[in-house]
Each structure stands twice: as C-alpha cells, then as structure tokens.
Scaffold this motif. Structure first.
Motif, PDB file in Angstrom:
ATOM      1  N   GLU A  11       0.851  -1.189   0.000  1.00 31.65           N
ATOM      2  CA  GLU A  11       0.000   0.000   0.000  1.00 31.65           C
ATOM      3  C   GLU A  11       0.885   1.235   0.000  1.00 31.65           C
ATOM      4  O   GLU A  11       1.993   1.217   0.547  1.00 31.65           O
ATOM      5  N   VAL A  12       0.371   2.291  -0.615  1.00 34.81           N
ATOM      6  CA  VAL A  12       1.051   3.584  -0.614  1.00 34.81           C
ATOM      7  C   VAL A  12       0.078   4.593  -0.016  1.00 34.81           C
ATOM      8  O   VAL A  12      -1.067   4.681  -0.466  1.00 34.81           O
ATOM      9  N   ALA A  13       0.521   5.326   1.005  1.00 32.93           N
ATOM     10  CA  ALA A  13      -0.350   6.252   1.718  1.00 32.93           C
ATOM     11  C   ALA A  13       0.199   7.667   1.670  1.00 32.93           C
ATOM     12  O   ALA A  13       1.408   7.888   1.751  1.00 32.93           O
ATOM     13  N   TYR A  14      -0.739   8.623   1.548  1.00 29.27           N
ATOM     14  CA  TYR A  14      -0.398  10.042   1.630  1.00 29.27           C
ATOM     15  C   TYR A  14      -1.532  10.754   2.333  1.00 29.27           C
ATOM     16  O   TYR A  14      -2.709  10.450   2.104  1.00 29.27           O
ATOM     17  N   ALA A  15      -1.191  11.693   3.211  1.00 29.28           N
ATOM     18  CA  ALA A  15      -2.229  12.392   3.960  1.00 29.28           C
ATOM     19  C   ALA A  15      -1.922  13.876   4.064  1.00 29.28           C
ATOM     20  O   ALA A  15      -0.776  14.280   4.250  1.00 29.28           O
ATOM     21  N   GLU A  78       4.743   5.193   3.082  1.00 29.33           N
ATOM     22  CA  GLU A  78       4.151   6.479   3.434  1.00 29.33           C
ATOM     23  C   GLU A  78       4.938   7.594   2.759  1.00 29.33           C
ATOM     24  O   GLU A  78       6.167   7.589   2.766  1.00 29.33           O
ATOM     25  N   ILE A  79       4.212   8.518   2.181  1.00 31.24           N
ATOM     26  CA  ILE A  79       4.816   9.687   1.548  1.00 31.24           C
ATOM     27  C   ILE A  79       4.731  10.820   2.568  1.00 31.24           C
ATOM     28  O   ILE A  79       3.642  11.166   3.031  1.00 31.24           O
ATOM     29  N   TYR A  80       5.881  11.377   2.919  1.00 35.44           N
ATOM     30  CA  TYR A  80       5.925  12.407   3.946  1.00 35.44           C
ATOM     31  C   TYR A  80       5.875  13.805   3.342  1.00 35.44           C
ATOM     32  O   TYR A  80       6.496  14.078   2.326  1.00 35.44           O
TER      33      TYR A  80
END
Length: 105
Positions: A11-15, A78-80
């Motif tokens: 999974e790849v997550a960005y928030a 996770e993309i910071y």
C-alpha cells in the motif's frame, strides 16, 4: 488468494490535514519503494505532490535509499510532507514560554 505470479501486495499512503488516500498495489517482487510510489499515481490526486523527490517511509520509519530498497509483501509506504517548522525550534520556543510564565508568577 494465492500469489503465484511473483508479485507482492503493498500500500502507498499520503495524507494532508483534511484528506488522505491509501492505494493498494500489486507490484513485482523486487519493486523499490520509489517505484511503488510512482506507480500509485497519487500526484494526480494531489497536484502539489512531487513523487520523484518526496521523503518516504515504511510503517512510520524513514527510508534513506527509496530508489534502492526493495519492498516486502504487506508493507505500507508512506509519503511524507515537508515540515512546516523545525521541531527543535518549536520545542525551544515552547520551553521559553513556560519559563516566561514561571518567571511572571
């Protein structure tokens, strides 16, 4: 579901403060952290996001070489976002405020 095609699930997550996206991907074994992020195409949903240069991590731990590190099945990338303020400076300012309050009493 059996995985016989030499692919792994990641999974790849960005928030952002007001919205987030998690993209589930099937990628080839040996896929790097950066390659999975590029495949996520999250920059289409977040136009200000530069996937080629963003800092990345896996489950909250920063990855120092995202172009070389291979992913394992089940990992979440996770993309910071860049920091708005230096955490050391923020702590220093907070400590100064507490000291000023104590001195004023």
């Amino acid at each position: 579901m059996e995985n016989n095609t030499n692919t792994i699930h990641v999974e790849v997550a960005y928030a952002l403060p007001d919205r987030q996206r998690i993209v589930a991907l099937e990628v080839p074994e040996g896929c790097t952290v950066r390659a999975a992020v590029m495949q996520s195409a999250l920059d289409k949903q977040f136009p200000d996001l530069d996937l080629a240069t963003a800092d990345l991590g896996i489950f909250g731990k920063s990855v120092s070489a995202p172009d070389a590190q291979a992913l394992k099945n089940g990992e979440r990338v996770e993309i910071y976002r860049p920091l708005i303020a230096d955490p050391k400076e923020v702590r220093k300012q907070r400590a100064a405020k507490v000291k000023a309050r104590k001195d004023a009493k």
